[in-house]
Design an enzyme around this catalytic site. Structure first.
Site, short mmCIF file in Angstrom:
data_model
loop_
_atom_site.label_atom_id
_atom_site.label_comp_id
_atom_site.label_asym_id
_atom_site.label_seq_id
_atom_site.Cartn_x
_atom_site.Cartn_y
_atom_site.Cartn_z
N GLY A 169 0.98 -1.25 -0.11
CA GLY A 169 -0.01 -0.09 -0.15
C GLY A 169 0.96 1.07 -0.03
N ARG A 207 -15.03 13.68 14.37
CA ARG A 207 -15.63 12.28 13.94
C ARG A 207 -16.12 11.79 15.23
NH1 ARG A 207 -11.13 10.05 9.49
NH2 ARG A 207 -11.57 11.68 7.90
C1 LIG Z 1 -12.85 4.72 2.75
C2 LIG Z 1 -11.66 5.18 3.30
C3 LIG Z 1 -11.32 6.27 3.24
C4 LIG Z 1 -10.09 7.01 3.77
N1 LIG Z 1 -9.78 8.44 3.50
C5 LIG Z 1 -8.66 8.88 3.79
C6 LIG Z 1 -8.34 10.23 3.70
O1 LIG Z 1 -9.19 10.98 3.02
N2 LIG Z 1 -7.05 10.88 4.06
C7 LIG Z 1 -6.31 9.92 4.85
O2 LIG Z 1 -5.20 10.45 5.36
N3 LIG Z 1 -6.46 8.71 4.90
C8 LIG Z 1 -7.95 8.17 4.73
N4 LIG Z 1 -8.02 6.86 4.82
C9 LIG Z 1 -7.01 6.05 5.72
C10 LIG Z 1 -6.16 5.67 4.73
O3 LIG Z 1 -6.57 5.21 3.35
C11 LIG Z 1 -5.30 4.33 5.15
O4 LIG Z 1 -5.04 4.38 6.47
C12 LIG Z 1 -3.92 4.05 4.69
O5 LIG Z 1 -4.04 4.18 3.21
C13 LIG Z 1 -3.27 2.69 4.96
O6 LIG Z 1 -2.11 2.36 3.91
P1 LIG Z 1 -1.26 1.40 4.40
O7 LIG Z 1 -0.15 1.42 3.28
O8 LIG Z 1 -0.78 1.42 5.71
O9 LIG Z 1 -2.05 -0.15 4.26
P2 LIG Z 1 -3.16 -0.60 3.06
O10 LIG Z 1 -2.95 0.55 1.88
O11 LIG Z 1 -4.27 -1.06 3.56
O12 LIG Z 1 -2.18 -1.65 2.43
C14 LIG Z 1 -1.91 -3.01 2.90
C15 LIG Z 1 -1.04 -3.78 2.33
O13 LIG Z 1 -0.62 -4.89 2.71
C16 LIG Z 1 -0.81 -6.06 1.99
N5 LIG Z 1 -1.05 -7.29 2.90
C17 LIG Z 1 -2.01 -7.13 4.36
N6 LIG Z 1 -1.77 -8.24 4.65
C18 LIG Z 1 -0.91 -8.96 4.22
C19 LIG Z 1 -0.58 -10.37 4.20
N7 LIG Z 1 -0.87 -11.26 5.30
N8 LIG Z 1 0.50 -10.86 3.33
C20 LIG Z 1 0.76 -10.20 2.25
N9 LIG Z 1 0.29 -8.98 1.97
C21 LIG Z 1 -0.67 -8.46 3.01
C22 LIG Z 1 -2.13 -5.81 1.07
O14 LIG Z 1 -2.16 -6.47 0.09
C23 LIG Z 1 -1.97 -4.37 1.09
O15 LIG Z 1 -0.91 -4.31 -0.34
C24 LIG Z 1 -9.34 6.28 4.41
C25 LIG Z 1 -9.67 4.88 4.70
C26 LIG Z 1 -10.75 4.47 4.19
C27 LIG Z 1 -11.04 2.92 4.81
#
Ligand SMILES: Cc1cc2nc3c(=O)[nH]c(=O)nc-3n(C[C@H](O)[C@H](O)[C@H](O)COP(=O)(O)OP(=O)(O)OC[C@H]3O[C@@H](n4cnc5c(N)ncnc54)[C@H](O)[C@@H]3O)c2cc1C
Ligand code: HEM
Ligand code: HEM
Ligand code: SF4
Ligand code: F3S
Ligand code: FES
Lengths: 257, 654, 259
Positions: free
Chosen positions: B58, B346
């Site tokens: 992500g 919120r």
């Molecule tokens: C509807 C919605 C709207 C949002 N809007 C906003 C906003 O406007 N502004 C803001 O700042 N934040 C917002 N957020 C929050 C934000 O989008 C997320 O907190 C952030 O994108 C998380 O990114 P990340 O890279 O940590 O995880 P993610 O983007 O969830 O990536 C997780 C990754 O891990 C991988 N993965 C997970 N488990 C495993 C496993 N066991 N084995 C292999 N791969 C795995 C998945 O394939 C994925 O690639 C929003 C969230 C939601 C739900």
């Protein structure tokens, strides 16, 4: 809340890439109009598991029409009957009681069926890896406001950048061409000032990678109709124009464009 | 309810590990620079001798993997999606914060820092938050250079919008798809490194477990989702960027695949889990329409700028909205919070809505929502302006509900949206397992007890682009030219076997109920007792109901199909099982935290007028939970939160 | 229907040795996008010819005129004029031959590109959809380009054999265009062939003329919305114009005393 009654789902079942696959019919006695199409499949799967049968495999994740995971050829249309809508956003109220709904995986030599309705869309990533980026390694970036991007340009880039990489364009195209996807990716980067330095090389690389996997465009326009983001085939024209430039233009003068 | 008792990870006996956040000395504003000056480096030629495993692609994972590869490390990236492009980050709508002060409205790094601390209800680590505010500026520069088409002014300069919890305009956005555009930017940068051969990318491969040898993270064990093949990968360091666990509630705005397995498995191997009860409920989601519903959809917070929240005064109101006269409407937020009105934060807005619905004033077919009414705005601004501002959101709403918000008011209700809790990490983002890092929503992050809008994208990218690439060398330097155990080490074998047995077990139970059934039931329990409002006795109940349900799960689960080809039912079973154990910990944490703060609202701890009451005396600390092998008996370690710059005060939005 | 699927990590997908490039025009033609340019350009040449040719043929309606003091058919004069083009810069018929060579080249390229692209597209979907497709915008014209094209091609052979080489025409007289047309088209089956072929050509151009803008990368909001109209208009003009000849002959409007 109103319901639809006795639907028949003709769903493609295929145990693996090597299997021939076949349609199987499932009857749905009743389903709420509020249900999304994928929720219908969820419910069917619950039933199948209850009967000790294998659940139907299909790709899905965000269910908000943004991740591009969901696919499905529904009644001969990629992403189903609703224009500019991904399968996960399609709701049952778009159908009538008593009908038979045929669901098939997307078909293209570049999209082998993995199982049931799940296909492998990796070649789209190969196209991006070939040049679908702006080389800007972490750390060296100038202040964001030093790069002026006229509003119309930003809008045009955004229109193309909305592509969710679902592959519906390929699925819908009678020629199995990925020109809309590649055109969208290229237009996004090629119209932006940041994208100019690599513009021609990028176009050449991506188009030629695309052609290793996909068919060619004869301008049917079917892809635009299937695209959940309604990306215009104008992006294909932009791609073609840049591709010709890539072959003819003297790149040492690139900065003048 | 534990399956296998804790394996000896060489981390010593439980409770023995002292929590050291490794925050650099010196004045707050200089800590990050101090760190960078003193950290150990690895010279370019040596970088390629190190293999770094990044789980998750992500925002956090992709940016980390790409940057580490650019620096010259060997990187292997894993995702269970078919492409990094699918990660849940793609769904973020609103925008991303940065202290650019492009609007000249008095924004500054310090103000962003302070807003974030306050928004988090004074439960986050000062040093981390300040670093986040500093880096926010570089993120925008980097993303623009990547070609992210942020909204622009006519002159070509970047545009900003304002967001909840702040008095300045510091939110950068790309239509309603900011997360998508940022993720595409990071993904394209990662794709470049894959194309160049600097990153090995594994797609549709799920991480099942981390392997700890001699007290150090030695690698991971994965399962190929297409073939069921279970294999090990050894590396010098492992980064988990696997996202949040909001799906513990079953119904949430998270994508279907979001789960806790990666960090939970790491927790079981010795990584402390911090503040699991800090979960965020987002007020503006489309209410559930049916009990088979699989997921809730978020309507951007920005709607509250012009929408007015109300419910009928009359509990058993039957008339459609437009027939209810003004004097029979209760504009709850405007009544309760005159100064902030419909823009209250919120957590506060969510509770107000919940109370209205609980007291029978809910609207809609299932009486499970409140109105978000635009008629006043349409009257004031005209239909066109409203369409310009919210057109795409209105369309999305209509597509899902077939109701037209221009005519009838929207129906909204709070839903689980984000999880502030996660693996405990120190200033360098290292967990309590040396060599195991955690980034993005997966770590307990910089948001304290409540996250401000548009700051999660910021944190994920800061972690991946600008923090990890620096801090990781500080650890790796010690391992230069030292041999590390390979995948032939018997601990890898043991972990592979355990993982394999686990899936065989699911297939062999042969009960009657699907994993989804149990997930739904579990989600109900957690939502009822550990959702928007929590009570001691509710949480006590959960402590007994969850294990009971888990018992049923382990006896009555039915997983059809086999383990040698794609089997989404089987994948789900594993994730649900982990949610059971996490659910236990969430409730336990909520029970032990005898205060109300941010997203954690304990009914016992509220002011006369129903506002959250913090207890800074006893709870100005991070609760970092330690796995003991029995989910019923985790150990609660604490990291005290000391504030050098901000002074704690009660949040008031009245 | 079996298809292959490979597993394992992806890496270095863009690192391989840069494929070695031919001379830039061949290099361009070796790609599908390049071939589409060739199709479009040869298509434009084709359109140019067909329009020009039709206008020339319309002269048949002018019947007899006075030319150098003698009564002759206007088309014949015109045919003669074509042969005399650019005389004395070039000897007689040279320029006509240059034009013919261009046309021949264009048709060959156009057909070759059409053929290779068709093969490519067949390969792109080895396993067809097993249920009926429901096309939204892909129209009859766009989906039958290959067939209408082939019909035109076959027509062309007959047409040349008929009017240029005079194989199938017992009383063919070189240079006497008016007479030849009457002689040939007064045979009903031949007229029918002409009508069918020209309708096919019309359909081909209905998509082709629109499509070539995309292929040439000519895309601009200022004229985009005219493209359809232009294509429809051009196709109609060609069909109406060309189909009018066989009808005129059968109706006796074009009537040569010697036939
Ligand atoms: C509807 C919605 C709207 C949002 N809007 C906003 C906003 O406007 N502004 C803001 O700042 N934040 C917002 N957020 C929050 C934000 O989008 C997320 O907190 C952030 O994108 C998380 O990114 P990340 O890279 O940590 O995880 P993610 O983007 O969830 O990536 C997780 C990754 O891990 C991988 N993965 C997970 N488990 C495993 C496993 N066991 N084995 C292999 N791969 C795995 C998945 O394939 C994925 O690639 C929003 C969230 C939601 C739900
Ligand atoms: C001699 C008369 C012909 C003319 C005037 C003509 C014209 C055109 C034009 C203008 C196009 C559109 C090019 C583009 O979109 O890039 C086209 C496309 C095409 N033509 Fe022809 N063509 C002729 C003959 C043929 C013949 C003999 C064939 C043989 C099969 C053929 C097959 C095709 C095909 C397959 C296409 C692809 C459709 C497309 O690209 O949109 N054409 N033609
Ligand atoms: C009903 C319609 C048509 C009529 C009456 C017609 C008539 C003729 C005649 C009389 C000639 C001989 C001219 C001469 O020898 O000086 C000719 C030549 C030719 N026509 Fe047509 N034609 C028609 C349609 C077409 C079409 C549709 C095409 C192409 C797709 C075509 C292509 C040609 C070519 C290539 C030649 C040879 C030109 C030359 O010798 O240089 N014609 N036509
Ligand atoms: S262009 Fe449209 S259809 Fe094609 S992949 Fe992108 S979003 Fe999907
Ligand atoms: S449908 Fe196919 S032919 Fe071209 S315009 Fe779209 S790619
Ligand atoms: S499931 Fe994400 S786009 Fe449909």
């Amino acid at each position: 809340m109103s319901h639809l009654a006795n639907l028949t789902l003709r769903i493609w079942r295929q145990s693996g890439p090597a299997d021939d696959g076949r349609f199987e019919d499932y009857s749905i006695a009743e389903i709420s109009e509020e249900a999304s199409f994928l929720e219908l499949l969820d419910i069917l799967n619950e039933r199948l598991i209850g009967e000790g049968k294998d659940a139907i495999v299909f790709d899905h994740d965000c269910r908000e029409g943004i991740c591009g995971s969901c696919s499905l050829m529904i009644d001969g249309q990629a992403h189903g009957p609703q224009l500019g809508t991904a399968t996960c956003q399609l709701h049952m109220r778009k159908f009538e009681s008593g009908v038979t709904i045929t669901v098939e995986p997307w078909r293209a030599s570049a999209f082998p069926v993995i199982k049931d309705l799940m296909v492998d869309r990796a070649p789209l990533d190969r196209i991006v890896e070939a040049g679908g980026f702006i080389t800007a390694e972490t750390g060296g970036a100038p202040d964001a406001n030093l790069i002026l991007v006229p509003k119309p340009v930003a809008e045009a880039a955004m229109d193309a950048a909305e592509c969710i990489g679902c592959g519906a364009c390929v699925a819908a195209c009678p020629n199995g061409a990925a020109n809309l996807f590649t055109g969208a990716k290229l237009t996004h980067l090629n119209v932006l000032p940041q994208g100019q330095a690599e513009r021609l090389g990028r176009t050449e690389a991506m188009v030629e990678k695309m052609e290793e996997y996909f068919g060619s465009c004869t301008n049917h326009g079917e892809c635009e109709a299937a695209c959940p983001k309604s990306i215009s085939i104008d992006v294909i024209a932009v791609m073609n124009a840049d591709y010709l430039k890539a072959k003819f233009k003297n790149r040492r003068l690139l900065a003048r464009t | 309810m534990s399956i296998d008792t804790a394996v000896d990870t060489g981390l010593g006996t439980p409770g023995s590990l002292k929590l050291d956040a490794k925050v650099p000395d010196g004045p707050l504003a200089e800590k990050w620079d101090t760190f960078k000056e003193n950290e150990k480096l690895v010279n370019p030629a040596n970088k390629r001798k190190f293999k770094i495993i990044v789980v998750g692609t992500g925002l956090a994972g992709a940016s980390a993997a790409a940057t580490l590869a650019e620096l010259g490390y060997q990187v292997e990236a894993f995702t269970f999606h078919d492409s990094p492009r699918r990660a849940h980050s793609i769904a973020a709508q609103g925008g991303i914060n940065a202290a650019k002060n492009y609007k000249g409205d008095g924004d500054s790094i310090h103000r962003l820092f302070y807003d974030t601390i306050k928004g988090g209800d004074f439960r986050s680590r000062e040093a981390n938050v300040h670093r986040l505010a500093q880096l926010s500026v570089d993120i925008i520069d980097q993303m623009v250079a990547q070609g992210v088409p942020f909204a622009r002014e006519y002159g070509g300069l970047l545009d900003n919008r304002s967001f909840g919890g702040a008095q300045v305009s510091r939110t950068f956005y790309a239509r309603g798809q900011t997360g998508q555009q940022l993720l595409l930017g990071a993904y394209q940068q990662l794709a470049r490194q894959v194309g160049l051969g600097n990153v090995k990318l594994w797609t549709r491969v799920e991480m099942l477990d981390v392997v700890v040898i001699d007290g150090r993270c030695a690698g991971i064990v994965t399962r190929d989702l297409l073939t069921g093949e279970i294999v090990s990968h050894a590396g010098h360091a492992v980064v988990l960027a696997t996202g949040g666990y909001g799906n513990a509630f079953f119904l949430s705005t998270n994508a279907m695949a979001c789960n806790t397995s990666a960090i939970w498995r790491a927790h079981r191997k010795g990584a402390y889990f911090a503040n699991p009860c800090y979960t965020q409920i987002h007020p503006t989601c489309i209410p559930q329409s049916d009990d088979f519903q699989s997921k809730l959809t978020l309507m951007s917070e920005s709607l509250r700028n012009d929408g007015r929240v109300w419910v009928p005064l009359n509990a058993d109101e039957a008339r459609p909205a437009h027939e209810i006269p003004e004097h029979e409407r209760d504009y709850i937020l405007e009544r309760l919070y005159p100064s902030y009105g419909n823009l209250a934060p919120r957590d506060i807005a969510s509770r107000a809505a919940k109370r209205a619905v609980d007291s029978g004033h809910g609207v809609g077919p299932l009486k499970n929502g409140v109105y978000l009414d635009f008629s006043e705005a349409i009257g004031r601004l005209g239909r066109e302006v409203v369409r310009e501002r919210y057109g795409n959101l209105f369309e999305m709403y209509e597509r899902i509900t077939s109701e037209n918000p221009y005519g009838t008011p929207m129906r909204i209700y709070p839903a689980s949206h984000y999880t502030m809790g996660g693996l405990w990490v120190d200033y360098e983002l290292m967990t309590t397992i040396p060599g195991l890092y955690c980034a993005g929503e997966a770590n307990f992050s910089d948001h304290g007890a409540n996250r401000l809008g548009a700051s999660a994208l910021m944190q994920g990218l800061a972690d991946g682009y600008f923090v990890l690439p620096y801090t990781i060398s500080n650890y790796l330097a010690e391992w230069l030219n030292k041999p590390i155990p390979g995948t032939d080490h018997e601990e890898f074998r043991r972990t592979e076997l355990a993982a394999g047995d686990r899936f065989r077990r699911f297939l062999s139970i042969g009960g009657t109920r699907s994993p989804d059934y149990f997930h739904r039931e579990l989600g109900k329990i957690i939502w009822d007792y550990c959702g928007m409002e929590r009570t001691a006795e509710g949480l006590e109940k959960a402590q007994s109901e969850i294990p009971a349900l888990y018992d049923e799960f382990s006896k009555d689960l039915r997983v059809t199909g086999d383990g040698e080809s794609v089997n989404q039912t089987l994948e789900k079973a594993g994730r649900v099982e982990d949610f059971f154990e996490l659910g236990m910990l969430m409730c336990r944490d909520a029970l032990d935290r005898e205060e109300s703060c941010g997203g954690h609202f304990r009914v016992e701890h509220q002011s006369e007028d129903g506002e959250a009451r913090r207890d800074d005396e006893n709870f100005a600390h991070v609760a970092a939970w330690e796995w003991t092998g029995d989910p019923g008996k985790p150990i609660r370690n604490v990291e005290p939160l000391t504030y050098e710059v901000v002074h704690l005060q009660t949040r008031s939005y009245k | 229907m079996a298809q292959m699927l490979s597993r394992g990590p992806v890496s270095g997908t863009a690192a391989g040795p840069r494929r070695k490039r031919k001379w830039f025009l061949l290099d361009l033609y070796s790609t599908a996008v390049g071939k589409k340019y060739v199709m479009a350009i040869t298509g434009i040449i084709g359109i140019g010819f067909v329009v020009f040719h039709m206008v020339g043929n319309l002269k048949m309606y002018l019947g007899l005129i006075n030319h150098d003091g003698e009564r002759v058919y206007d088309v014949d004069v015109y045919g003669e004029f074509l042969r005399d083009l650019l005389v004395p810069i070039l000897p007689r018929t040279y320029f006509l031959w240059i034009m013919r060579l261009v046309l021949i080249g264009a048709v060959i390229l156009h057909v070759h590109a059409a053929y290779t692209l068709t093969i490519l597209n067949r390969r792109a979907r080895p396993v067809k959809y097993q249920s009926a497709r429901d096309y939204q915008v892909a129209n009859f014209a766009s989906r039958t380009m290959r067939w209408t094209g082939i019909i035109v091609l076959l027509f062309l052979f007959w047409h040349l054999a008929d009017f240029t080489w005079g194989w199938f025409n017992p009383d063919y007289a070189r240079g006497e265009v008016y007479r030849n047309v009457d002689a040939s088209l007064s045979r009903v089956p031949v007229s029918v062939l002409y009508i069918v072929a020209n309708i096919a050509l019309g359909i081909h151009l209905f998509h082709g003329t629109w499509s070539l803008f995309q292929s040439m990368g000519w895309n601009n909001p200022r004229f985009n919305e005219w493209r359809r109209g232009l294509a429809a208009g051009l196709a109609t003009i060609i069909v109406v114009g060309n189909v009018s000849f066989p009808i005129a002959v059968l109706a006796g409007i074009i009537e040569h005393p010697a036939v």
